[in-house]
Design an enzyme around this catalytic site. Structure first.
Site, PDB file in Angstrom:
ATOM      1  N   GLU A   1       0.953   5.614  12.785  1.00 43.58           N
ATOM      2  CA  GLU A   1      -0.428   5.321  13.184  1.00 43.58           C
ATOM      3  C   GLU A   1      -0.641   3.838  13.473  1.00 43.58           C
ATOM      4  OE1 GLU A   1      -3.229   6.387  10.192  1.00 43.58           O
ATOM      5  OE2 GLU A   1      -4.955   5.999  11.485  1.00 43.58           O
ATOM      6  N   ASP A   2      -0.012   2.973  12.684  1.00 38.93           N
ATOM      7  CA  ASP A   2      -0.383   1.554  12.717  1.00 38.93           C
ATOM      8  C   ASP A   2       0.670   0.601  13.256  1.00 38.93           C
ATOM      9  OD1 ASP A   2      -2.764   2.245  11.580  1.00 38.93           O
ATOM     10  OD2 ASP A   2      -2.190   1.690   9.535  1.00 38.93           O
TER      11      ASP A   2
ATOM     12  N   HIS B   1       0.813  -1.224   0.000  1.00 38.75           N
ATOM     13  CA  HIS B   1       0.000   0.000   0.000  1.00 38.75           C
ATOM     14  C   HIS B   1       0.850   1.280   0.000  1.00 38.75           C
ATOM     15  CE1 HIS B   1      -2.812   3.109   1.163  1.00 38.75           C
ATOM     16  NE2 HIS B   1      -2.261   3.199   2.351  1.00 38.75           N
TER      17      HIS B   1
ATOM     18  N   ASP C   1     -20.653  14.854 -26.018  1.00 32.68           N
ATOM     19  CA  ASP C   1     -19.395  15.578 -25.753  1.00 32.68           C
ATOM     20  C   ASP C   1     -18.481  14.797 -24.810  1.00 32.68           C
ATOM     21  OD1 ASP C   1     -20.975  15.892 -23.538  1.00 32.68           O
ATOM     22  OD2 ASP C   1     -20.245  17.911 -23.097  1.00 32.68           O
TER      23      ASP C   1
ATOM     24  N   HIS D   1       3.927   6.631   5.630  1.00 27.51           N
ATOM     25  CA  HIS D   1       2.772   7.408   6.094  1.00 27.51           C
ATOM     26  C   HIS D   1       1.883   6.682   7.100  1.00 27.51           C
ATOM     27  CE1 HIS D   1       0.354   5.363   2.936  1.00 27.51           C
ATOM     28  NE2 HIS D   1      -0.661   5.628   3.731  1.00 27.51           N
TER      29      HIS D   1
ATOM     30  N   ASP E   1      -3.004   8.483  -0.870  1.00 26.92           N
ATOM     31  CA  ASP E   1      -3.397   7.418   0.056  1.00 26.92           C
ATOM     32  C   ASP E   1      -4.863   7.050  -0.189  1.00 26.92           C
ATOM     33  OD1 ASP E   1      -3.441   5.764   2.408  1.00 26.92           O
ATOM     34  OD2 ASP E   1      -4.289   7.439   3.536  1.00 26.92           O
TER      35      ASP E   1
HETATM   36 MN    MN Z   1      -2.550   4.594   4.087  1.00 30.09          MN
END
Ligand code: MN
Length: 330
Positions: free
Chosen positions: A101-102, A73, A288, A97, A168
């Site tokens: 957090e994880d 990811h 269009d 990133h 993300d």
């Molecule tokens: Mn993420």
């Protein structure tokens, strides 16, 4: 005998904090490192490889809903940003990133390993995720969504944080199929409420279109696939038509001494759907779908160009809009 037994035992993984160890990285990551070296000569592209190794180690026991190793990811997120021309620190932060957090790594680890700039970017992304999860539980009015978008923008003082967050979300929307239906719907709504308007405001229309199409696919799959099919039926014919039109227009503009860049674009699916509803027409009767964009240097040249365009293709009454004069925003 002994030697071969010993050889069968895999070596221990390198200490993630010992970044002097040259561990191989996947080709996708090596390619990103090469790209930043080309874009930013003389900067430390190795930060990209190191960020990957730390992310890979930090997420090593986690999997995506699809069953893939989690690190796929952040790599996908970084790849999107690599295409946008992101700098080495921004790419490193993209790879890292979700780490704070994880995983067991904290903000101080990131700063120690990658310095203040990367740490600040990761902290910004983490902060947005916290805002999101606070907000995820309850339904909201449009005005409230607007103020939350402002909050998002105010929460960061570095545009790269928003870009990482958008990339993300894009990858999460692209891999939505692995999620349970309720989560899928919630994510799609949230994407329409926050991320598509945010991308629009920042002028990243490619993201805006992809957000809207992916949300439509999740929320109204029959509509989405119906339009896709109607478009596919016309595709080959349209490609040939576009190529001819570009060649013709390019020749005429040159004859008039106009220096221009001509780009073609196909209307995205959500936008076709909006028009179908507005005009109460089936997809087959939305004409269009194709467009040419002619980019010139000056506003006055826009009108000269328009003159040339209108000698080649007559304007349809009621369908012509002058967005230079009207400064309309969609
Ligand atoms: Mn993420």
């Amino acid at each position: 005998m002994k030697a071969s037994t010993r050889a069968a035992v895999p070596p221990p993984p390198p200490d993630p904090f010992d970044l002097s160890v040259e561990a191989p990285v996947p080709e996708a990551v090596a390619a990103m490192a090469r790209h930043v070296t080309e874009r930013f000569p003389g900067t430390d592209a190795d930060i990209v490889r190191r960020a990957y190794r730390v992310a890979e180690h930090a997420h090593r026991r986690q999997k995506r809903a699809s069953g893939e190793p989690y690190v796929t990811h952040p790599v996908a997120v970084a790849q999107v940003l690599d295409e946008l021309g992101m700098d080495p620190c921004g790419l490193a932060a993209a790879l890292l990133h979700d780490v704070v957090e994880d995983t067991a790594y904290d903000q101080a680890d990131i700063e120690r390993l990658f310095g203040k700039e990367v740490a600040r970017l990761v902290a910004g992304v983490t902060k947005i995720s916290e805002l999101e999860s606070l907000d995820a539980e309850r339904p909201k009015e449009a005005a409230e969504a607007e103020s939350l978008r402002r909050l998002l923008l105010a929460a960061v003082n570095d545009l790269r944080v928003i870009l990482i967050k958008l990339a993300d979300r894009l990858h999460n929307m692209e891999t939505l199929d692995a999620l349970k239906p309720e989560r899928r719907v919630r994510m799609a709504r949230e994407t329409l409420d926050y991320y598509a308007p945010l991308a629009n405001r920042l002028g990243i229309w490619e993201f805006k279109s992809r957000f809207e199409d992916l949300a439509l696919k999740a929320l109204e799959p029959e509509v989405y696939w119906g339009i896709r099919e109607a478009l596919a039926a016309r595709q080959v014919q349209q490609d040939a038509y576009l190529a001819n039109a570009i060649a013709l227009l390019d020749r005429r503009l040159r004859e008039h001494g106009i220096h221009a860049e001509i780009k073609s674009r196909a209307k995205h699916i959500a936008s076709i759907y909006r028009k179908m509803r507005r005009k109460e027409l089936p997809a087959e009767q939305i004409y269009d779908v194709l467009a040419l964009r002619v980019l010139v240097d000056e506003v006055a040249t826009c009108y000269l160009t328009l003159g040339v365009v209108h000698t080649l293709w007559q304007p349809v009454t009621g369908e012509f809009d002058d967005y230079v004069a009207k400064r309309a925003v969609s």
